[in-house]
Scaffold this motif. Structure first.
Motif, PDB file in Angstrom:
ATOM      1  N   HIS A 167       0.840  -1.206   0.000  1.00  0.00           N
ATOM      2  CA  HIS A 167       0.000   0.000   0.000  1.00  0.00           C
ATOM      3  C   HIS A 167       0.876   1.258   0.000  1.00  0.00           C
ATOM      4  O   HIS A 167       0.640   2.203  -0.756  1.00  0.00           O
ATOM      5  CB  HIS A 167      -0.899   0.039   1.243  1.00  0.00           C
ATOM      6  CG  HIS A 167      -2.196  -0.667   1.078  1.00  0.00           C
ATOM      7  ND1 HIS A 167      -3.212  -0.180   0.305  1.00  0.00           N
ATOM      8  CD2 HIS A 167      -2.643  -1.821   1.613  1.00  0.00           C
ATOM      9  CE1 HIS A 167      -4.230  -1.013   0.353  1.00  0.00           C
ATOM     10  NE2 HIS A 167      -3.910  -2.024   1.144  1.00  0.00           N
ATOM     11  N   LYS A 168       1.863   1.273   0.877  1.00  0.00           N
ATOM     12  CA  LYS A 168       2.747   2.436   0.992  1.00  0.00           C
ATOM     13  C   LYS A 168       3.525   2.633  -0.309  1.00  0.00           C
ATOM     14  O   LYS A 168       3.713   3.763  -0.757  1.00  0.00           O
ATOM     15  CB  LYS A 168       3.694   2.248   2.180  1.00  0.00           C
ATOM     16  CG  LYS A 168       4.465   3.482   2.553  1.00  0.00           C
ATOM     17  CD  LYS A 168       3.588   4.682   2.854  1.00  0.00           C
ATOM     18  CE  LYS A 168       2.992   4.635   4.222  1.00  0.00           C
ATOM     19  NZ  LYS A 168       2.312   5.888   4.602  1.00  0.00           N
ATOM     20  N   GLN A 177       2.566   1.724  -3.369  1.00  0.00           N
ATOM     21  CA  GLN A 177       1.661   2.235  -4.403  1.00  0.00           C
ATOM     22  C   GLN A 177       1.373   3.714  -4.166  1.00  0.00           C
ATOM     23  O   GLN A 177       1.301   4.497  -5.106  1.00  0.00           O
ATOM     24  CB  GLN A 177       0.361   1.438  -4.417  1.00  0.00           C
ATOM     25  CG  GLN A 177      -0.619   1.960  -5.434  1.00  0.00           C
ATOM     26  CD  GLN A 177      -1.175   0.911  -6.328  1.00  0.00           C
ATOM     27  OE1 GLN A 177      -0.549  -0.081  -6.641  1.00  0.00           O
ATOM     28  NE2 GLN A 177      -2.392   1.129  -6.763  1.00  0.00           N
ATOM     29  N   GLU A 178       1.231   4.085  -2.911  1.00  0.00           N
ATOM     30  CA  GLU A 178       0.993   5.489  -2.558  1.00  0.00           C
ATOM     31  C   GLU A 178       2.188   6.361  -2.975  1.00  0.00           C
ATOM     32  O   GLU A 178       2.019   7.452  -3.497  1.00  0.00           O
ATOM     33  CB  GLU A 178       0.767   5.579  -1.053  1.00  0.00           C
ATOM     34  CG  GLU A 178       0.421   6.939  -0.517  1.00  0.00           C
ATOM     35  CD  GLU A 178       0.253   6.895   0.990  1.00  0.00           C
ATOM     36  OE1 GLU A 178       1.047   7.551   1.695  1.00  0.00           O
ATOM     37  OE2 GLU A 178      -0.648   6.189   1.469  1.00  0.00           O
TER      38      GLU A 178
END
Length: 188
Positions: free
Chosen positions: A53-54, A56-57
């Motif tokens: 997630h991090k 992709q962010e």
């Protein structure tokens, strides 16, 4: 004697930690964000989804070298990292467009016409769902359900949910994002 053998092991561990803190050899500071996330989770393999997630962010999508970096940091096989990244629809392995259009294909939306909305968008943009236009302006995606059944058919335009969308309304909304000759004649 025991303390002298233990000390080099501690120094070796500290050296490894210092090397990890340096980040990626490219010097890209976004890798530091990944390092901090992995460190906060003590490099546990079960933190994989949070780290993805991090990533992709930070990067916008998960390119191969980012997946390799995460696999090495969490001491996981690349196949496991890739498997998780491709299993969940919220992760993308290719860059998205400047604008996104997500058509809900849940039962309520589909019954109310989201299939026709999707077909119209695909035809107008010249791409299929899950793709981005060659100029990088628009990505058309689908979701199984966005939880907006009461306003079906629902479409998410750049993060904003729109309800009771007709194919014509969807084309008008994305038309401003595309550099098509049709739009130039309409506005000109």
């Amino acid at each position: 004697m025991e303390t002298s053998t233990a000390k080099p092991a501690v120094e070796q561990k500290q050296k490894g930690t210092k090397e990890a803190a340096k980040g990626h050899p490219s010097g890209d500071k976004r890798f530091r964000v990944l390092d901090m996330t992995m460190k906060r989770n003590q490099y546990r393999p079960d933190a994989l989804i949070e780290v993805l997630h991090k990533a992709q962010e930070a990067f916008g999508f998960l390119e191969e070298d980012v997946l390799i970096y995460i696999a090495r940091g969490l001491k996981l096989p690349l196949s496991r990292v890739y498997g998780v990244a491709t299993f969940y629809h919220l992760f993308s392995l290719k860059p998205g467009g400047a604008h996104t259009c997500v058509v809900c294909l849940g039962t309520a939306c589909y019954v109310k016409g989201s299939g026709e909305v999707l077909s119209a968008l695909e035809k107008h943009a010249g791409i299929s769902q899950g793709e981005t236009t060659p100029d990088g302006q628009l990505s058309v995606m689908t979701a199984r359900c966005i939880g907006a059944c009461g306003i079906a058919p629902a479409v998410v335009f750049d993060g904003t949910v729109a309800g009771k969308v007709t194919p014509e309304e969807a084309i008008a909304k994305v038309g401003a994002w595309l550099n098509s000759p049709q739009e130039a004649t309409v506005s000109g």
